[in-house]
Design an enzyme around this catalytic site. Sequence first.
Site, PDB file in Angstrom:
ATOM      1  CE  LYS A  79       0.661 -12.727   2.302  1.00 37.37           C
ATOM      2  NZ  LYS A  79      -0.502 -11.879   2.800  1.00 37.37           N
ATOM      3  CB  SER A 154      -0.406  -8.459   1.172  1.00 39.19           C
ATOM      4  OG  SER A 154      -0.713  -9.321   2.106  1.00 39.19           O
ATOM      5  CB  SER A 178      -3.768  -9.691   3.064  1.00 39.29           C
ATOM      6  OG  SER A 178      -3.098  -8.097   3.009  1.00 39.29           O
TER       7      SER A 178
END
Length: 476
Positions: A79, A154, A178
């Site tokens: 990420k 996310s 997330s």
Amino acid sequence: MIQPFGTATDIAAAVRSGQISASFVVDQHLGQIAQLEDEICAFNIVTVEQARSRANEIDAQIAAGEDPGPLAGVPVALKDNLCTRGIPTTCSSRILEGWKPPYDATVVELLHQAGAVIIGKTNMDEFAMGSSTENSAFRPTRNPHNLSRVPGGSSGGSAAAVAAGFTPIALGSDTGGSIRQPAALCGVVGVKPTYGRVSRYGLVAFASSLDQIGPFTKTVADAALVTDVIARPDGRDSTSISEPAQSTARVLHEGVAGLRVGVVAELCGEGIDSDVAARLQEAVAALEEAGAQIGQASVPAAIYGLSAYYLIAPAEASSNLARYDGVRYGLRVAANSSPAMNIATRSAGFGEEVKRRIMLGTYALSAGYYDAYYGKAQKVRTLIIQDFAQAWEEFDLLLSPTSPTTAFLLGERTADPMAMYMSDVCTVPVNLTGQTAMSVPYGCGDDGLPVGVQIMAPALGEPVMFRAAAVLEASL
Ligand code: GLN
């Protein structure tokens, strides 16, 4: 969508035994990316050259008779809020434009030491604020199962990358869901470890009392493999748990016979789609079939989780994001004075949702409102912790859906922040308590899209949680 390659476990075994080369594995995955990434948009950057040269290193180690480690030659996507030395780390925000961290996050070092090959940085909601990856400053990511749907967020880029076969492993961060929510929406496994179990050193902070790093994988065994690599004490994170982690991989096949499993009533009622609830019931039946004792659990204060989270997380974020001042990182918009430069930079650099959170958080912390909002939310947090503590006296594990719905349409919730926030209703309680939880794919909804079941365990309960996850996976 096709998943042509092996699991991380298979790849590492084949590379370690010299059956295939790390270079071959990397090229295979880069090929898959070249074929589908234009449609899916999982990555902010694919580090092609670095990945190839890293794979060559692994192959040289093998040729020299050395063991590169348990993730030998396994591609990993990160990420884009995990710091990577010399590689842009954007948090999918304009404000970090051009910034290259001078150091690697601890998890990146650990993956490297285990023989992994970093293949890129994945798209996300800006600063991890969102549930659909539509808050990325660059472009939304699409769900590999249906391109008109969101991948969740996310960490949507990481979830989509695993679902699309771009990589067998991706890391994400989970502040309110997330990792688990995008894992559910993309039909992959996602783990939020116990708070403090994985070092946050080098994770760009969103809400520091809630943030944890964890893996996305196709299988439960792969998730256990990665968890065992990254769950380590680290003196560079003051909240790191100093005792060594117990292995999750080693207990994976111990089953659930005799375990007490509670279904959380408050997280299974109103607002949960009936097809999602039906898959949860099937998961419960599978655990019962495998010998678990099933009961109804109650965590009454959990219904206030979302309200408390959306005060505490923005409050912490408003403080954490104060550092983006146009001086220290990335973007600077020139102006006549330093305060004007600061305002111009932040106005241009942050997106709508980030600004909304900074304003909400600043308000919740301001004199005169602190007790009514932030202080009250902290009290609710304590009540949730107490209610869970009571549930753990009766149960070893708790279950709920991960997300109330399957993947929704792009654009469906962007105009209504409240509707977007509701995506997190089942996942946020566990961030507030610091416990561990994971999402395991369990069939499909009426729309044919994946459904995830959430397994929750007490703090440091990862081994027992993984045992249940393995049983669920095997029952499908
Ligand atoms: N969707 C939640 C939010 O917008 C959770 C985000 C996260 O876990 N990083 O805050």
